[in-house]
Design a protein around this motif. Structure first.
Motif, PDB file in Angstrom:
ATOM      1  N   GLU A  88       0.802  -1.223   0.000  1.00  8.95           N
ATOM      2  CA  GLU A  88       0.000   0.000   0.000  1.00  8.95           C
ATOM      3  C   GLU A  88       0.834   1.272   0.000  1.00  8.95           C
ATOM      4  N   ASP A  89       2.148   1.151   0.098  1.00  9.81           N
ATOM      5  CA  ASP A  89       3.028   2.314  -0.065  1.00  9.81           C
ATOM      6  C   ASP A  89       3.306   2.610  -1.533  1.00  9.81           C
ATOM      7  N   THR A  90       2.868   1.740  -2.418  1.00 14.13           N
ATOM      8  CA  THR A  90       3.057   1.962  -3.844  1.00 14.13           C
ATOM      9  C   THR A  90       2.369   3.248  -4.272  1.00 14.13           C
ATOM     10  N   ALA A  91       3.135   4.145  -4.876  1.00 14.38           N
ATOM     11  CA  ALA A  91       2.620   5.460  -5.257  1.00 14.38           C
ATOM     12  C   ALA A  91       3.717   6.223  -5.990  1.00 14.38           C
ATOM     13  N   VAL A  92       3.320   7.340  -6.566  1.00 16.57           N
ATOM     14  CA  VAL A  92       4.294   8.324  -7.023  1.00 16.57           C
ATOM     15  C   VAL A  92       4.548   9.276  -5.859  1.00 16.57           C
ATOM     16  N   TYR A  93       5.802   9.485  -5.553  1.00 16.63           N
ATOM     17  CA  TYR A  93       6.195  10.333  -4.428  1.00 16.63           C
ATOM     18  C   TYR A  93       6.747  11.656  -4.958  1.00 16.63           C
ATOM     19  N   GLY A 109       8.165  13.967  -9.428  1.00 15.04           N
ATOM     20  CA  GLY A 109       7.720  12.705  -8.842  1.00 15.04           C
ATOM     21  C   GLY A 109       8.632  11.546  -9.179  1.00 15.04           C
ATOM     22  N   THR A 110       8.628  10.555  -8.287  1.00 12.98           N
ATOM     23  CA  THR A 110       9.371   9.319  -8.511  1.00 12.98           C
ATOM     24  C   THR A 110       8.482   8.148  -8.107  1.00 12.98           C
ATOM     25  N   GLN A 111       8.471   7.115  -8.924  1.00 19.14           N
ATOM     26  CA  GLN A 111       7.589   5.977  -8.690  1.00 19.14           C
ATOM     27  C   GLN A 111       8.209   5.015  -7.688  1.00 19.14           C
TER      28      GLN A 111
END
Length: 116
Positions: A88-93, A109-111
């Motif tokens: 669930e931490d999967t995201a663009v940061y 952003g970084t994936q």
């Protein structure tokens, strides 16, 4: 003004990643810094913040105890150490620079993908 994130990638659950955000074109040490994240189909979430001097930090409940935000004002860089990663931490940061009376500055952003 430029904010360039790096350090994202694919990691297995339970693993770690360290994101970096290099800033240029503004007085970095005068800005608070934030890490936001956005997963597909979900609202953007404020994950972590750090004040301009680094004296104070705050975290979303979802990352508290696993993520650590830090900064190096000599290097104009903010970091996000992410441990015990979950799917669930999967995201663009995204890193964001914030200062009263100034517009917010955003990186590209970084994936981050957490998957086995």
């Amino acid at each position: 003004v430029q904010l360039v994130e790096s350090g994202g990638g694919l990691v297995q659950p339970g693993g770690s990643l360290r994101l970096s955000c290099a800033a240029s074109g503004f007085t970095f040490r005068r800005f608070d810094m934030r890490w936001y994240r956005q997963a597909p189909g979900k609202e953007r979430e404020l994950a972590a913040t750090i004040t301009s001097t680094g004296a104070n930090t705050n975290y979303a409940d979802s990352v508290k105890g696993r993520f650590t935000i830090s900064r190096d004002n000599d290097k104009n860089t903010v970091y996000l150490q992410m441990n015990s990663l979950k799917p669930e931490d999967t995201a663009v940061y995204y890193c964001v620079a914030v200062r009263t009376y100034y517009p917010n500055y955003w990186g590209q952003g970084t994936q981050v993908t957490v998957s086995s």
